[in-house]
Enzyme design. Structure first.
Site, PDB file in Angstrom:
ATOM      1  N   TYR A   5       0.848  -1.190   0.000  1.00  5.07           N
ATOM      2  CA  TYR A   5       0.000   0.000   0.000  1.00  5.07           C
ATOM      3  C   TYR A   5       0.880   1.235   0.000  1.00  5.07           C
ATOM      4  O   TYR A   5       1.674   1.437   0.923  1.00  5.07           O
ATOM      5  CB  TYR A   5      -0.908  -0.014   1.233  1.00  5.07           C
ATOM      6  CG  TYR A   5      -1.716   1.240   1.418  1.00  5.07           C
ATOM      7  CD1 TYR A   5      -2.717   1.582   0.498  1.00  5.07           C
ATOM      8  CD2 TYR A   5      -1.495   2.091   2.500  1.00  5.07           C
ATOM      9  CE1 TYR A   5      -3.465   2.741   0.661  1.00  5.07           C
ATOM     10  CE2 TYR A   5      -2.247   3.245   2.668  1.00  5.07           C
ATOM     11  CZ  TYR A   5      -3.227   3.559   1.738  1.00  5.07           C
ATOM     12  OH  TYR A   5      -3.966   4.706   1.899  1.00  5.07           O
ATOM     13  N   ASP A  58      -0.236  15.076   7.261  1.00  5.11           N
ATOM     14  CA  ASP A  58      -1.095  14.560   6.181  1.00  5.11           C
ATOM     15  C   ASP A  58      -2.308  15.474   6.011  1.00  5.11           C
ATOM     16  O   ASP A  58      -3.417  15.161   6.433  1.00  5.11           O
ATOM     17  CB  ASP A  58      -1.530  13.134   6.530  1.00  5.11           C
ATOM     18  CG  ASP A  58      -2.341  12.473   5.426  1.00  5.11           C
ATOM     19  OD1 ASP A  58      -2.356  13.015   4.304  1.00  5.11           O
ATOM     20  OD2 ASP A  58      -2.957  11.426   5.692  1.00  5.11           O
ATOM     21  N   ASP A  76      -2.683   5.448  -2.627  1.00  5.84           N
ATOM     22  CA  ASP A  76      -3.509   6.507  -2.045  1.00  5.84           C
ATOM     23  C   ASP A  76      -3.317   7.775  -2.882  1.00  5.84           C
ATOM     24  O   ASP A  76      -2.235   8.349  -2.903  1.00  5.84           O
ATOM     25  CB  ASP A  76      -3.047   6.727  -0.607  1.00  5.84           C
ATOM     26  CG  ASP A  76      -3.707   7.899   0.086  1.00  5.84           C
ATOM     27  OD1 ASP A  76      -4.599   8.533  -0.495  1.00  5.84           O
ATOM     28  OD2 ASP A  76      -3.308   8.184   1.236  1.00  5.84           O
ATOM     29  N   ASP A  96      -5.450  10.437  -2.481  1.00  4.97           N
ATOM     30  CA  ASP A  96      -6.226  11.465  -1.778  1.00  4.97           C
ATOM     31  C   ASP A  96      -7.543  11.754  -2.512  1.00  4.97           C
ATOM     32  O   ASP A  96      -8.290  10.842  -2.814  1.00  4.97           O
ATOM     33  CB  ASP A  96      -5.395  12.730  -1.600  1.00  4.97           C
ATOM     34  CG  ASP A  96      -4.246  12.549  -0.614  1.00  4.97           C
ATOM     35  OD1 ASP A  96      -4.267  11.555   0.133  1.00  4.97           O
ATOM     36  OD2 ASP A  96      -3.338  13.388  -0.589  1.00  4.97           O
ATOM     37  N   HIS A 125      -7.075   4.543  -4.607  1.00  4.99           N
ATOM     38  CA  HIS A 125      -8.317   4.902  -3.922  1.00  4.99           C
ATOM     39  C   HIS A 125      -8.440   6.413  -3.885  1.00  4.99           C
ATOM     40  O   HIS A 125      -7.466   7.142  -3.734  1.00  4.99           O
ATOM     41  CB  HIS A 125      -8.430   4.264  -2.531  1.00  4.99           C
ATOM     42  CG  HIS A 125      -7.521   4.776  -1.470  1.00  4.99           C
ATOM     43  ND1 HIS A 125      -7.669   6.014  -0.874  1.00  4.99           N
ATOM     44  CD2 HIS A 125      -6.465   4.205  -0.850  1.00  4.99           C
ATOM     45  CE1 HIS A 125      -6.752   6.175   0.052  1.00  4.99           C
ATOM     46  NE2 HIS A 125      -5.982   5.101   0.077  1.00  4.99           N
ATOM     47  N   GLU A 127     -10.970   9.673  -2.332  1.00  5.20           N
ATOM     48  CA  GLU A 127     -11.815   9.892  -1.167  1.00  5.20           C
ATOM     49  C   GLU A 127     -12.782  11.050  -1.374  1.00  5.20           C
ATOM     50  O   GLU A 127     -12.601  11.882  -2.274  1.00  5.20           O
ATOM     51  CB  GLU A 127     -10.954  10.125   0.065  1.00  5.20           C
ATOM     52  CG  GLU A 127     -10.013  11.295  -0.047  1.00  5.20           C
ATOM     53  CD  GLU A 127      -8.875  11.225   0.951  1.00  5.20           C
ATOM     54  OE1 GLU A 127      -8.787  12.146   1.787  1.00  5.20           O
ATOM     55  OE2 GLU A 127      -8.069  10.274   0.906  1.00  5.20           O
ATOM     56  N   CYS A 182      -5.802  13.782   7.011  1.00  3.79           N
ATOM     57  CA  CYS A 182      -5.714  12.386   7.435  1.00  3.79           C
ATOM     58  C   CYS A 182      -7.063  11.923   7.966  1.00  3.79           C
ATOM     59  O   CYS A 182      -7.767  12.667   8.670  1.00  3.79           O
ATOM     60  CB  CYS A 182      -4.645  12.252   8.525  1.00  3.79           C
ATOM     61  SG  CYS A 182      -4.646  10.659   9.381  1.00  3.79           S
ATOM     62  N   ARG A 193     -13.080   5.717  -1.320  1.00  2.00           N
ATOM     63  CA  ARG A 193     -12.980   5.837   0.145  1.00  2.00           C
ATOM     64  C   ARG A 193     -14.010   6.856   0.633  1.00  2.00           C
ATOM     65  O   ARG A 193     -14.166   7.920   0.029  1.00  2.00           O
ATOM     66  CB  ARG A 193     -11.568   6.285   0.537  1.00  2.00           C
ATOM     67  CG  ARG A 193     -11.444   6.730   1.992  1.00  2.00           C
ATOM     68  CD  ARG A 193     -10.016   7.053   2.343  1.00  2.00           C
ATOM     69  NE  ARG A 193      -9.930   8.157   3.286  1.00  2.00           N
ATOM     70  CZ  ARG A 193      -8.812   8.580   3.850  1.00  2.00           C
ATOM     71  NH1 ARG A 193      -7.663   8.009   3.535  1.00  2.00           N
ATOM     72  NH2 ARG A 193      -8.826   9.591   4.696  1.00  2.00           N
ATOM     73  N   GLU A 213     -13.366   4.470   5.933  1.00  2.21           N
ATOM     74  CA  GLU A 213     -12.370   5.035   6.829  1.00  2.21           C
ATOM     75  C   GLU A 213     -12.914   5.362   8.213  1.00  2.21           C
ATOM     76  O   GLU A 213     -14.024   5.886   8.364  1.00  2.21           O
ATOM     77  CB  GLU A 213     -11.776   6.299   6.205  1.00  2.21           C
ATOM     78  CG  GLU A 213     -10.730   7.005   7.055  1.00  2.21           C
ATOM     79  CD  GLU A 213      -9.460   6.216   7.308  1.00  2.21           C
ATOM     80  OE1 GLU A 213      -9.551   5.052   7.746  1.00  2.21           O
ATOM     81  OE2 GLU A 213      -8.357   6.761   7.072  1.00  2.21           O
ATOM     82  N   ASN A 249      -8.582  -0.120   7.290  1.00  7.74           N
ATOM     83  CA  ASN A 249      -7.318   0.496   7.669  1.00  7.74           C
ATOM     84  C   ASN A 249      -7.007   0.141   9.121  1.00  7.74           C
ATOM     85  O   ASN A 249      -7.797   0.436  10.012  1.00  7.74           O
ATOM     86  CB  ASN A 249      -7.463   2.017   7.490  1.00  7.74           C
ATOM     87  CG  ASN A 249      -6.208   2.787   7.824  1.00  7.74           C
ATOM     88  OD1 ASN A 249      -5.156   2.222   8.070  1.00  7.74           O
ATOM     89  ND2 ASN A 249      -6.322   4.109   7.822  1.00  7.74           N
TER      90      ASN A 249
END
Length: 288
Positions: A34, A48, A75, A77, A102, A104, A112, A147, A177, A199
């Site tokens: 990942y 983050d 990731d 974002d 992914h 989000e 984060c 996500r 998440e 996660n």
């Protein structure tokens, strides 16, 4: 990646931030890794909070994909902007060698998933982003994961509803998440109409759950985004503490650091030396 997901076992993907970490993950027998956006951000000295550019992350992913043969879940974002920014991101990350990404439903810039004060876009905007992402990919095997961070903003039931709307829009897996209990993970795995990515790390909003329980719930992928980076930070702190008091700077502790030969084996020095011997007109190399 799709072949791995077709298996019954829960897929474990440790988080990596550079090619060396990827080589370690592969050498230790993991089937996937990942690529953690938060980890990359922290490796550059930032929290983050969405401060990285798309090209900074793409460049890292390209180097990681070159270094390993296992698939990378990346990731990205929010896709670095709106749906059109996301379309370009999909093309770039696919070209860089990612097997899956992914995206989000936070606003840009994101935070984060385990920070407070997150904000999310509308369900309609996110479903359009998912459709845009699907239309932008060239390889149908390139996996698009959606996500949702809605659990912390709108509540658990609303987050489940959003997740299923994302599945209807074409998302092939859901990253749910920051659930706050084992029951929430179990219910999410049951009620979301797509495979579930979860996660796992200590200190966040989600409790640690044994792998066997996650499998029993029906989760498909578990990521460990921060284990390697946090372990490395602690080891570096210990090494620096030793250097402050050691009489000999070259003193080594095999419980703290790998040996010089081990490190060179990890990065393939022997194979490189063989290529030098085959193709270059230089004396035989001497391995450490």
């Amino acid at each position: 990646m799709r072949a791995l997901l077709a298996q019954d076992a829960l897929l474990r993907a440790p988080g990596i931030i550079d090619p060396l970490a990827g080589k370690l993950v592969e050498a230790n027998g993991f089937s996937a890794a990942y690529v953690t956006g938060g980890g990359i951000s922290r490796s550059l000295g930032f929290p983050d909070v969405g401060l990285l550019s798309m090209t900074e992350v793409v460049d890292r992913v390209r180097l990681m994909a070159e270094a390993v043969s296992i698939p990378l879940i990346v990731d990205i974002d929010t896709g670095f902007g709106n749906a059109l920014n996301l379309m370009r991101a999909i093309r770039l990350f696919e070209d860089a060698g990612a097997a899956a990404v992914h995206i989000e439903d936070q606003v840009t810039p994101k935070k984060c998933g385990h920070y407070n004060g997150k904000q999310i876009i509308s369900t309609e905007e996110m479903t359009l982003k998912i459709e845009a992402a699907l239309s932008a990919r060239n390889d149908p095997d390139f996996l698009i994961i959606a996500r949702t961070d809605a659990r912390a903003v709108e509540g658990f039931d609303a987050a489940i509803k959003r997740a299923n709307a994302y599945v209807e829009a074409g998302a092939e897996m859901i990253f749910f998440e920051a659930p706050t209990s084992k029951d929430e993970i179990r219910i999410a795995a049951k009620e979301i109409e797509a495979p579930l990515l979860i996660n796992m790390f200590g200190g966040g909003k989600t409790p640690s759950v044994p792998i066997k329980e996650l499998e029993d719930y029906g989760c498909k992928v578990v990521i460990f985004p921060s284990h390697l980076q946090r372990a490395a930070v602690r080891a570096m702190q210990r090494a620096l503490d030793i250097l402050k008091v050691e009489e000999l700077a070259d003193g080594e502790d095999d419980t703290l650091m790998v040996s010089f030969p081990e490190r060179e084996e990890l990065v393939g020095l022997k194979g490189h030396m063989a290529l030098e011997k085959r193709y270059l007109t230089i004396p035989d190399p001497v391995l450490p």
